[in-house]
Design an enzyme around this catalytic site. Structure first.
Site, PDB file in Angstrom:
ATOM      1  N   ASN A   2       3.584  -6.188  -1.055  1.00 27.93           N
ATOM      2  CA  ASN A   2       3.330  -6.064   0.375  1.00 27.93           C
ATOM      3  C   ASN A   2       3.818  -4.702   0.877  1.00 27.93           C
ATOM      4  OD1 ASN A   2       2.597  -6.728   2.977  1.00 27.93           O
ATOM      5  ND2 ASN A   2       3.945  -8.513   3.148  1.00 27.93           N
ATOM      6  N   PHE A  35     -10.559  -0.779   5.590  1.00 28.32           N
ATOM      7  CA  PHE A  35     -10.873  -1.575   4.393  1.00 28.32           C
ATOM      8  C   PHE A  35     -10.516  -0.850   3.103  1.00 28.32           C
ATOM      9  CE2 PHE A  35     -13.077  -3.405   7.828  1.00 28.32           C
ATOM     10  CZ  PHE A  35     -13.027  -4.754   7.551  1.00 28.32           C
ATOM     11  N   CYS A  67      -2.110  -1.347   6.831  1.00 33.37           N
ATOM     12  CA  CYS A  67      -1.900  -2.028   5.547  1.00 33.37           C
ATOM     13  C   CYS A  67      -2.926  -1.597   4.509  1.00 33.37           C
ATOM     14  CB  CYS A  67      -1.959  -3.536   5.731  1.00 33.37           C
ATOM     15  SG  CYS A  67      -3.470  -4.105   6.541  1.00 33.37           S
ATOM     16  N   TYR A 118     -16.518  -3.627  -5.393  1.00 33.05           N
ATOM     17  CA  TYR A 118     -15.996  -4.982  -5.259  1.00 33.05           C
ATOM     18  C   TYR A 118     -16.110  -5.627  -6.637  1.00 33.05           C
ATOM     19  CZ  TYR A 118     -15.909  -4.907  -0.144  1.00 33.05           C
ATOM     20  OH  TYR A 118     -15.611  -4.639   1.163  1.00 33.05           O
ATOM     21  N   HIS A 173      -5.009  -9.135   6.240  1.00 33.45           N
ATOM     22  CA  HIS A 173      -4.040  -8.177   5.709  1.00 33.45           C
ATOM     23  C   HIS A 173      -4.493  -7.675   4.343  1.00 33.45           C
ATOM     24  CE1 HIS A 173      -0.180  -6.309   5.421  1.00 33.45           C
ATOM     25  NE2 HIS A 173       0.381  -7.189   4.625  1.00 33.45           N
TER      26      HIS A 173
END
Ligand SMILES: *[C@@H]1O[C@H](CO)[C@@H](O)[C@H](O)[C@H]1NC(C)=O
Ligand SMILES: *[C@@H]1O[C@H](CO)[C@@H](O)[C@H](O)[C@H]1NC(C)=O
Ligand SMILES: *[C@@H]1O[C@H](CO)[C@@H](O)[C@H](O)[C@H]1NC(C)=O
Length: 460
Positions: free
Chosen positions: A426, A301, A257, A346, A404
Site C-alpha cells: 500500500n 489509472f 495512489c 491488462y 484504490h
C-alpha cells in the site's frame, strides 16, 4: 478541452478547494460501457509529424481519416481488414492498437461528478503515435452509430461533512475484531489529521460512477493445470532471501495512489531485471503534475501511468520532481534521465479478461502487478491478517466507496485456516497494516481485486 487540461486550469485558478470540498472530481466523470464503445468509429487524425511534446488541446487540420471497427472481445479492424486490438480503460476511454500505431482518448462528457452527461459515441482529442513512439498526431473519434447520452447523478457527501476531520470509530474496530478471526482492526490516531475528503483521496479519490468493474474471466483448464504446479506461497520481498521491492511510501492527502502503484511496479521490475543492480525510487509527482493521462491528485489509472505514460514519456527519479502531494505545476528537472516501459497490457489482453490464475502466473513469472480494488470504510483501520470486507461501518464519517490502486507482490495460504490471500504493497506509510502491506482474500475477487491487473515490461 481534454478533462486533464480543464482540471489543471481549475487548479491554477485556485478552484482546488472548491472541487475537493465538494469531492466531485476523481478520474473523469465519463461513464461509458463496453456496449457503448463497440462498433465502427471514424478517427480523424492530424499530420503524423509530432513528437511526444505534441499538444492536442486543439485538433488542427485533418490529414488521415480512418474507420475502425471495435468488436468483442478486443478485436479492432480497419476498412482493409487489417486487424489490431483495443481495450476499454475502466469507464473512462479506450485505446486502439492497429497498423503499428496506438491511439488513446478519453470519452467525451459534460458536467462534473455530481451531475454529468456522457456522450460515449465521441471522444475528447486524443493522442496517437506509432509503435516506436515516433510520428505523433492528434485525433478525435466519432462513432458511426449514435449512442444515447447517459446522465449520471451522484449522491455526494455534503461539503461540510467532507471538510470535517476524519475520526476513528472504536465501536466499529471492536465489532470487526469480535466478529471474525481473519483480520484485525485498530485505531490509527495519526489519520485523524486528515479531513474526510483527504481520507477519500487516500483511498483513491471519490469514486467514479462505475460501481463495479467486470467480473473475472473464466480460466482455461490448461492454465488451471499450470497454476496447480506453482508453490503455495510466494513473495517478491523474499525470493530465496532477496528483496525486489522498493520501500513503502506515503501518498499523504493526494489521490495519487495510482502513481505510487505505477512507480512501485516499474521499480520492482527494474530490480528484477537487473538482479537489484538498479534500485530506483521513481517520482510519483512527475506523473501527478506532468501527465495529460491522469487527473493529478483527483485520480488516474495504472494502465495509463505504469503503462502508457511510462512508454510515451518515461519516468524519472524521485529527486527530479520530489513528492509534494499537491497538484503543483509540472517542474520536473528536464536534465534527468527517463526510464521507459516497452510494453503494457491488462492481464489477459484487455480490460475484463483478468482472473486469479492469470495473476498468479504473471506475478511469479514476470513480477509485481499493479491492481485496484474497492475501499470500504472498514479497510482504513486494517491492522493485520487477511482482509475481507465486513458489514461494519464507521459511524463518524460519511461513507463513499472509492477505488484504490496498489501493488501486488505475493500470495499465499494461511496454514491454520487454509484461507488464500494476496500480499499487497500500500502507499499509506510503513506504520500502517503489516509494515505498510496488507493481505486480502484471494480467489473470490474480494473488493474486485482480481478484475483489472496491469502487466508491464520495464526497460532497465
Ligand atoms: C514522421 O515524422 C517526420 C518528421 O518528424 C516526417 O518528416 C514524416 O513525414 C513523418 N512520417 C509520416 C508517415 O507522416
Ligand atoms: C468511414 O465511415 C463513414 C461513415 O460511415 C463513411 O462515410 C466513410 O466513407 C468511411 N470511410 C472509409 C474510408 O471507409
Ligand atoms: C483489535 O485487535 C487488535 C489486534 O489484536 C488490537 O491491536 C486492537 O487494539 C483491537 N482493538 C480493539 C478496539 O479491540
Amino acid at each position: 478541452m481534454p478533462p486533464t487540461d480543464s482540471l489543471r486550469i481549475m487548479l491554477r485558478l485556485g478552484l482546488l478547494v472548491l472541487c475537493c470540498l465538494y469531492g466531485v472530481l476523481a478520474d473523469t466523470p465519463a461513464h461509458c460501457l463496453f456496449e457503448d464503445i463497440k462498433g465502427t468509429w471514424t478517427f480523424q487524425e492530424t499530420e503524423r509529424s509530432g513528437d511526444n511534446t505534441l499538444n492536442c488541446d486543439t485538433l488542427g487540420p485533418i490529414v488521415h481519416t480512418k474507420n475502425f471497427t471495435l468488436s468483442f472481445p478486443n478485436t479492432a479492424m480497419d476498412e482493409l481488414g487489417n486487424e489490431g486490438t483495443w481495450t476499454m480503460i475502466w469507464n473512462q476511454g479506450f485505446e486502439v492498437n492497429i497498423n503499428e500505431r496506438s491511439y488513446f482518448a478519453f470519452s467525451y462528457y459534460e458536467g462534473d461528478f455530481t451531475s454529468s452527461t456522457s456522450y460515449c459515441d465521441r471522444t475528447f482529442n486524443g493522442w496517437s503515435r506509432d509503435k516506436t513512439m515516433r510520428n505523433w498526431s492528434c485525433y478525435g473519434a466519432q462513432k458511426n452509430t449514435p449512442v444515447r447520452a447517459r446522465k449520471s447523478q451522484k449522491l455526494t457527501t455534503p461539503a461540510e461533512k467532507l471538510a470535517q476531520k476524519y475520526k476513528n470509530d472504536e465501536k466499529m474496530i471492536n465489532d470487526i475484531n469480535a466478529s471474525q478471526k481473519s483480520w484485525t482492526a485498530k485505531a490509527y490516531p495519526e489519520i485523524e489529521k486528515y479531513t474526510v475528503a483527504e481520507m477519500l483521496n487516500r483511498g483513491g479519490g471519490p469514486g467514479s460512477v462505475l460501481p463495479y468493474p467486470p467480473s473475472p474471466a473464466p480460466a482455461s483448464e490448461e492454465l488451471k493445470a499450470k497454476i496447480s504446479l506453482l508453490p503455495d506461497n510466494f513473495d517478491w520481498r523474499n525470493v530465496e532471501g532477496v528483496n525486489y521491492i522498493a520501500p513503502v511510501r506515503d501518498q499523504g492527502s493526494c489521490g495519487s495512489c495510482y502513481t505510487f502503484a505505477s512507480m512501485g511496479q516499474v521499480e520492482a521490475r527494474l530490480r528484477i531485471a537487473t538482479k537489484n543492480q538498479r534500485q530506483d525510487v521513481l517520482s510519483p509527482q512527475d506523473a501527478v503534475s506532468c501527465s495529460v493521462l491522469s487527473q493529478g491528485c483527483a485520480g488516474g489509472f495504472n494502465f495509463l501511468i505504469a503503462g502508457r505514460y511510462a512508454q510515451d514519456q518515461g519516468l524519472v527519479a524521485e529527486e527530479c520532481n520530489a513528492y509534494d502531494a499537491t497538484d503543483s505545476a509540472c517542474d520536473t528537472d528536464t536534465s534527468c534521465a527517463r526510464t521507459y516501459v516497452s510494453d503494457y497490457s491488462y492481464l489477459g489482453g484487455y480490460y475484463g479478461a483478468c482472473n486469479e490464475e492469470l495473476m498468479l502466473q504473471a506475478l511469479i513469472e514476470l513480477g509485481p502487478l499493479s491492481v485496484s480494488y474497492q475501499v470500504y470504510d472498514d479497510f482504513y483501520n486494517y491492522n493485520g491478517g487477511i482482509y475481507h470486507h465486513t458489514e461494519f461501518k464507521n459511524d463518524f464519517n460519511p461513507f463513499e466507496m472509492v477505488n484504490h490502486a496498489v501493488l501486488l507482490v505475493g500470495y499465499g495460504v494461511e496454514p491454520s485456516t487454509g484461507e488464500k490471500f494476496w500480499t499487497v504493497k500500500n502507499s499509506w506509510g510503513d506504520t500502517w497494516g503489516e509494515s505498510g502491506y496488507f493481505r486480502i482474500r484471494r480467489g473470490t475477487n474480494e473488493c474486485s481485486i482480481e478484475s483489472m491487473a496491469v502487466d508491464i515490461t520495464a526497460i532497465p
